[in-house]
Design a protein around this motif. Sequence first.
Motif, short mmCIF file in Angstrom:
data_model
loop_
_atom_site.label_atom_id
_atom_site.label_comp_id
_atom_site.label_asym_id
_atom_site.label_seq_id
_atom_site.Cartn_x
_atom_site.Cartn_y
_atom_site.Cartn_z
N ALA A 52 -44.33 4.72 32.31
CA ALA A 52 -45.51 4.53 31.46
C ALA A 52 -45.42 3.25 30.65
O ALA A 52 -46.37 2.46 30.59
N ILE A 53 -44.27 3.03 30.03
CA ILE A 53 -44.14 1.84 29.20
C ILE A 53 -44.10 0.58 30.06
O ILE A 53 -44.57 -0.49 29.66
N GLY A 54 -43.55 0.70 31.29
CA GLY A 54 -43.54 -0.44 32.19
C GLY A 54 -44.94 -0.82 32.64
O GLY A 54 -45.33 -2.00 32.58
N PHE A 55 -45.73 0.16 33.09
CA PHE A 55 -47.09 -0.14 33.53
C PHE A 55 -47.94 -0.65 32.38
O PHE A 55 -48.77 -1.56 32.56
N THR A 56 -47.76 -0.08 31.20
CA THR A 56 -48.53 -0.52 30.03
C THR A 56 -48.32 -2.01 29.77
O THR A 56 -49.28 -2.76 29.51
N ASN A 57 -47.09 -2.46 29.85
CA ASN A 57 -46.82 -3.88 29.56
C ASN A 57 -47.24 -4.80 30.69
O ASN A 57 -47.63 -5.95 30.44
N LEU B 58 -42.77 -9.44 32.65
CA LEU B 58 -41.46 -9.30 33.27
C LEU B 58 -40.71 -8.07 32.75
O LEU B 58 -40.10 -7.33 33.54
N THR B 59 -40.74 -7.86 31.45
CA THR B 59 -40.06 -6.67 30.93
C THR B 59 -40.75 -5.41 31.42
O THR B 59 -40.09 -4.40 31.73
N GLY B 60 -42.08 -5.44 31.53
CA GLY B 60 -42.79 -4.28 32.07
C GLY B 60 -42.43 -4.01 33.51
O GLY B 60 -42.25 -2.85 33.92
N ALA B 61 -42.33 -5.07 34.32
CA ALA B 61 -41.99 -4.90 35.72
C ALA B 61 -40.58 -4.33 35.88
O ALA B 61 -40.34 -3.43 36.70
N ILE B 62 -39.63 -4.84 35.09
CA ILE B 62 -38.26 -4.32 35.17
C ILE B 62 -38.20 -2.86 34.74
O ILE B 62 -37.57 -2.03 35.38
N ALA B 63 -38.90 -2.54 33.64
CA ALA B 63 -38.90 -1.16 33.16
C ALA B 63 -39.54 -0.23 34.18
O ALA B 63 -39.05 0.88 34.42
N MET B 64 -40.62 -0.66 34.80
CA MET B 64 -41.29 0.20 35.77
C MET B 64 -40.40 0.43 36.99
O MET B 64 -40.35 1.53 37.54
N PHE B 65 -39.69 -0.60 37.42
CA PHE B 65 -38.75 -0.42 38.53
C PHE B 65 -37.67 0.58 38.18
O PHE B 65 -37.32 1.45 38.99
N ILE B 66 -37.13 0.49 36.96
CA ILE B 66 -36.09 1.43 36.52
C ILE B 66 -36.62 2.86 36.55
O ILE B 66 -35.93 3.80 36.98
N GLY B 67 -37.86 3.04 36.11
CA GLY B 67 -38.44 4.38 36.12
C GLY B 67 -38.73 4.88 37.51
O GLY B 67 -38.50 6.05 37.82
#
Length: 776
Positions: A355-360, A155-164
């Motif tokens: 990058a950090i979103g997809f990684t997680n 979930l944190t990865g998905a949110i971060a990837m959306f932000i990016g």
Amino acid sequence: MSDPAHTTAARPTQHAADIIIDYEQDDYRKQSQEFFQNLPHYIQEYFISLFPIATWIHRYNLQWLIRDLIAGATVGVVIVPQSMGYAKIAQLPAQYGLYTAFVGLCVYCLFATSKDISIGPTAVMSLLVGQTVTRITAEYDTISGPQIAVALSLLTGAIAMFIGLVRLGILVDFIPGPAIAGFMTGSAITISIGQWPKLFGIKGINTQDSSYLIFGNFFKNLPNTKLDVAFGLSGLIWLYGVRYGCTWLGKRYPKYATHFFFLSIMRNGVLVIFGTLIAFLINIGKSTSPISILKTVPAGFQAMSVPHVSTDLISAVASSLPSGVIILILEHVAIAKSFGRINDYSIDPNQEIIAIGFTNIWAAFFGAYPSTGSFSRTAIKARSGVKTPIAGIFSALVVILALYALTPAFYFIPDATLAAVVIHAVSDLVSGPAYVKRLAKVSLWELFVFVAGVIITFFTTVEYGIYASVGLSIVILLFRIARPRFWSLGRIPLSSTTSAPLSDSKESQSEQQYLYVPQSHPTLGKLVEDLPAGILMCRIDESFTYPNSGFISDRIIAYCKERTRRHQQFISKGDRAWNDDANPIRDAERASLPRLHALVIDFASVNRLDSSGLQAIVDAQTALNRYAGQHVEFHFSNILHPAIRRSLIVSGFADQPRSGFEHENDDNQMTEILPIVPVSKDGPLQRQATTATGTQDIEQVIETHDAYDKKLDFGNSSDEDSVNTAHSIPLPRDRYPFFHWSADEAVRTASQTLIYRPTGDSEPQAPSAGIEEAHH
């Protein structure tokens, strides 16, 4: 963005022409057409930017490969023991730290814009995961720690990837350094104190309590110390001794500095190896270990599966998602930017967030918990001479080796040794006294944010520490926007400069110039003199927008009323407004003050003006017109953005009445609206001399203005002067008479119409005095 169209108006003299400033209106239709025409190109660039590896992989060579191999292997040796220790902080088995390390190291290189960053488990994120696991497992019997970890990663990865992907990385800039340093320092202290019971082998202490409780319970149970303390304290002595010893030797013998550096890097691995060997020896022939050891670590990726995230699990972890995303993004981007500056390259924050979103997201399929950039490992990687992000793959290979070949040896690793590794690693996250002293000297508010983050994290949890420090930072930012600095300006005469000749003769005349500074300036304040009577100047140190428009308008009105007098000195009790606290004594004291003629507002620090700010200026002028009993000219200097100038034009500030004044009749009605100064392609016309009371000496005024205009022409026919001013221009003038490119010009322009203002309530000022002031 509109393009400035500079129009040069030639004058029938031999002097250099004035530069008249104007701007073309924005053609939104044309801009829209250009945008849609270029849209396919923009889309192509966007998708290419998602994979930065394509821009440099074709240049990869053997020398880069060797350096990446050395740096990657070095980081791999460090990350293996750290990952297992951090997994313990996250309340997870040790192998989950290795899963997290592998995925982050392996995937990041595809999206990276930083060559130095090392992705994997970190102390602060592990602490957040551990507190979340403890909280949720206490409430839900059906949810396990690994399930919570996987859900947080996904979930944190998905949110971060959306932000990016939507390019909202700018949000990171709203969180200042002191807020980050505050909760990082608090987290480091919390983690260190939480490792003390393991370091001393003390059982029965809940290490997920608040730090102050762990601190108290630790000393309460200190008599229960076990043999583990020998492994823990000796491990700390070894780690710090090797670190500082190698640093000192590297400075003492610079020739061998590289050798000492790599020796220092190996200290974690050497400690774990020898600690494990000694633990194995003391356990020979014993059914129960006298010390706490790691025990069985399953080989391979035992937790690989498609993440199953139920609604109950999502609702359980929802409260930790905001703080988790903040830690993911802030820690990673801050480290990437820092090492980018050190090593002379720039990063793309949005791409790093992707990058950090997809990684997680990908890590969730391996059973990993959230990972982000690590400061200590990134520093090791940079010092090891890394050349590209591919070095992470070699670190991942070391983790793979540990997972498949070394897990039997992990059985006897002492928990106290891992605790020493963790305490030693998180010590770098603590901001030292030098940082605190610098904050105290720079800003007490920022120091307050830092201290609040540390204290709240120490007494509660890392989540509350993050929310408190970030929230306080935003409140302080909004307060600064809503209550900007407002300066009343005066002027200081500068040394005279020689201007161009006023005629064909070689005679020159000295023109007085001024420095405009706040009247309360600590050094220059005693030298400040007032502007011409009836003219005031102020400066606003912030954008003029809806949060501060009312405040700035009130300050402008109060400032002008404080330094000028009312047009009616005596008002009967029946006519006085209900909120008018005027009294005869104070009115008599203010009778010597001038009536307000013009206000000059310095817009040098104003980079945005919205509709609320514009309306506030209009309201201020209306209130001051009523107070002064005449139209108060508003002049604006140093308008830097065309949009601000255009907004002022729309509101009528470009064509205010100038040549006369309005007055009230017996019925208190404003009458006799006088003509405005017309706009000319040659710049402001300032030769209109008709007033409400009659016609002044027009020829005298025109002569004065001709002399003043010639003084503005710094170019002249002298060969020597033309050489000196070959690359100089005369002071630019705006097309409209109320917009100025210098404070001196604004004051002089306001002074030119001061001669038509009355000195009393009914008598106009003598023309000669006003001309002298304008000429001065």
